[in-house]
Design an enzyme around this catalytic site. Structure first.
Site, short mmCIF file in Angstrom:
data_model
loop_
_atom_site.label_atom_id
_atom_site.label_comp_id
_atom_site.label_asym_id
_atom_site.label_seq_id
_atom_site.Cartn_x
_atom_site.Cartn_y
_atom_site.Cartn_z
N LEU A 1 29.15 43.06 10.48
CA LEU A 1 30.56 43.38 10.70
C LEU A 1 30.68 44.89 10.88
O LEU A 1 30.57 45.66 9.93
CB LEU A 1 31.41 42.89 9.53
CG LEU A 1 31.41 41.37 9.32
CD1 LEU A 1 32.30 40.99 8.13
CD2 LEU A 1 31.88 40.62 10.58
N ASP A 2 30.86 45.30 12.13
CA ASP A 2 30.85 46.71 12.51
C ASP A 2 32.16 47.40 12.09
O ASP A 2 33.25 46.85 12.31
CB ASP A 2 30.67 46.81 14.03
CG ASP A 2 30.75 48.22 14.54
OD1 ASP A 2 29.86 49.01 14.21
OD2 ASP A 2 31.72 48.53 15.26
N ALA A 3 32.03 48.60 11.52
CA ALA A 3 33.20 49.45 11.19
C ALA A 3 34.28 48.68 10.44
O ALA A 3 35.47 48.91 10.63
CB ALA A 3 33.77 50.05 12.48
N ILE A 4 33.86 47.79 9.56
CA ILE A 4 34.78 46.83 8.95
C ILE A 4 35.74 47.48 7.95
O ILE A 4 36.80 46.93 7.65
CB ILE A 4 33.97 45.69 8.28
CG1 ILE A 4 34.82 44.43 8.10
CG2 ILE A 4 33.33 46.14 6.98
CD1 ILE A 4 35.16 43.73 9.38
#
Length: 576
Positions: free
Chosen positions: A233-236
């Site tokens: 989960l990128d830049a969550i």
């Protein structure tokens, strides 16, 4: 078992904590439909992480060959060189994109045709455990979703966040020195001021819309159908926005991740959620949740700069002190350990761990080694180093230094990562000892390009077969370390461990396994000096170095002194 429609079901309760009653009911119905749809299409297979799990981090077009899909070339490279050594692969965003080397996604459900198709992705996932990116904080301004929004399509009118620019947003944490709001003109000629955390081309999604939640979950399920077993989960940290707050690490953010995990696990409980939050360490580890409800793995962001600090000072005091604080909320979660990635070496994770003058020293060393520095805006308008942009081997050593020394320094940091409790992630460029790619930065104007060079496969194969080349020496040495690690149960990601203080120049991890019957004491010399040390009394002999096959035994009733050459690695195996 309770049905999700039951108000006491945890999924139902989470949704009602995030949304007002009328929206919550629609969101519940959406999720029930998605679960029903994908349960018929996804075959779940139980899986448990072990010491055999090693993740290669790579772009889908990292290696290429004329007239061949680059994903196919990558698959062939893996089969030829890494099968049986590395069992998992994180392919960085392989979707059609408009900027940021893939992290500005135009279409979540497609493969960039320059790289190949879903056929190549499914082929890779049939042989390797596949990690994919959920780039779900934002989407490209050129996506159909945003185009439909600007065109006035009613379905998409709550997908994005339009804010009056006079609104006080001073409390919002900024990961970049770019404007938080960006102007767009809709099809009626009206100016829209849209929330853009990272860049004008990366338009933030509005999770207060149940339709956004539904469409994003649909995309994540689709990745699982195509073979993904790990989802990053990128830049969550920035995913939920509340005006008047920092808009980072909000309770709703954690609730949303927990909801996503629970929904995905209704269909595929073996899927592992990994959170990417390049923030101070104490904030980063909050994404483990209670230990069984949020991320199963968290990027260990403080590790790369602390390893770098240790090498540059020939002193592991700060690294050792920090590693001693590493605790986990349960035996079901672990760290994702790494030194390098497609991004730079983050400086925010060592806030509070290193002094300002120590961070400044890292910055100056990396600049001297040909690296670059990216900055972020603080609340008072000042700018502080956000990340160091440099290949990891060039961060550790000046490119003009002796190549043998450079490789030794690089290998000792990589061995430390392999020995750390958790799952190792190895960036492709670390595996082959890549140097800074200045030409790429000149061409793109983007600092991060310095560590993102792509290779022609024929050129790389020639490098890997050239005796004495940095690429071959690094590759062969690294593979040997991995081959040893994956066969030792003491390196299980969830095993008990203790960080030992033997000398300020050494980083030492004592890992226990097999109901505490076997141990490996991993010792890494971070200095250019010979270091002598003695093992603690509670470590019984004989104990043998699995890297060199030399053993320590009782000598006149006392323990022999260990002697480590500069940058030497010892992995000592014995019985408890």
């Amino acid at each position: 078992m309770k049905h999700i429609s039951d108000p006491s079901h945890t999924i139902n309760k989470r949704i009602h904590r995030l949304y007002p009653e009328d929206i919550a009911q629609r969101a519940v119905n959406d999720i029930i439909d998605l679960i029903f749809k994908y349960k018929q299409r996804i075959k779940s297979k139980e899986y448990h992480l072990s010491q055999k799990d090693i993740v290669l981090i790579t772009y889908g077009d990292q290696v290429s060959k004329y007239h061949e899909p680059s994903l196919g070339t990558l698959n062939s490279f893996m089969d030829k060189h890494l099968k049986g050594v590395i069992n998992s692969i994180h392919i960085l965003p392989f979707y059609p994109y408009s900027s940021d080397d893939g992290f500005s996604v135009v279409n979540y459900n497609a493969v960039d045709p320059h790289m190949g198709s879903w056929r190549e992705i499914e082929s890779i996932s049939s042989n390797y455990r596949l990690m994919v990116d959920g780039v779900i904080n934002h989407i490209s301004q050129f996506s159909d979703w945003f185009k439909a929004y600007l065109a006035g399509d009613p379905y998409f009118q709550d997908f994005f966040i339009d804010i009056d620019p006079s609104t006080d947003l001073s409390k919002v944490v900024r990961p970049r020195a770019t404007p938080l709001l960006s102007e767009y003109i809709d099809d009626d000629g009206k100016i829209r001021n849209i929330w853009t955390t990272f860049s004008k081309d990366q338009v933030d999604l509005n999770y207060k819309s149940h339709r956004v939640l539904r469409n994003v979950l649909d995309a994540l399920f689709y990745y699982i159908e195509k073979g993904a077993t790990l989802i990053r989960l990128d830049a969550i940290a920035f995913i939920w926005k509340e005006v008047g707050t920092a808009c980072a690490h909000l309770p709703q953010t954690h609730e949303l991740i927990q909801l996503m995990r629970e929904v995905l696990h209704e269909v595929a409980p073996e899927v592992i959620i990994i959170t990417e939050t390049n923030v101070p360490h104490h904030e980063n580890i909050s994404y483990f949740g209670s230990g069984d409800d949020e991320a199963q793995m968290v990027y260990n962001f403080a590790l790369p700069p602390l390893l770098l600090h240790s090498i540059l000072h020939s002193n592991t005091k700060k690294l050792t002190a920090w590693a001693k604080t590493l605790t986990l909320p349960s035996d079901k979660v672990c760290f994702f350990n790494f030194t390098a990635s497609h991004d730079g070496i983050g400086m925010r994770p060592v806030k509070g761990l290193l002094e300002d003058h120590e961070i400044e020293y890292l910055v100056n060393c990396v600049k001297e080694h040909g690296g670059l520095v990216s900055y972020r805006a603080e609340e008072d308008g000042s700018q502080t180093p956000y990340e160091l942009n440099c290949s990891y081997i060039d961060a550790l050593t000046n490119p003009n230094e002796d190549q043998y020394l450079r490789i030794k320094r690089m290998l000792v940091t990589q061995a430390a990562v392999l020995a750390m409790p958790g799952v190792p992630g190895i960036y492709f460029h670390s595996l082959v000892g890549s140097k800074n790619y200045h030409e790429g930065v000149k061409h793109s104007g983007i600092n991060r390009t310095i560590n993102r060079e792509k290779y022609n496969i024929d050129w790389l194969e020639e490098e890997l077969s050239s005796q004495g080349s940095v690429a071959k020496t690094m590759f062969d040495s690294y593979k040997r370390l991995i081959s040893i690690r994956i066969n030792e149960e003491a390196f299980n990601p969830f095993g008990d461990f203790e960080i030992l203080d033997l000398d300020d120049r050494l980083f030492v991890i004592d890992q226990l396994c097999c109901e505490h019957k076997t141990r490996i004491v991993a010792i890494h010399n971070f200095s250019n000096e010979e270091v002598s040390c003695t093992l603690p009394d509670n470590i019984s002999l004989p104990i043998c170095d699995i890297l060199s096959s030399s053993c320590m035994t009782n000598h006149m009733g006392n323990k022999d002194e260990l002697k480590l050459e500069p940058y030497q690695i010892m992995w000592l195996k014995g019985k408890v």
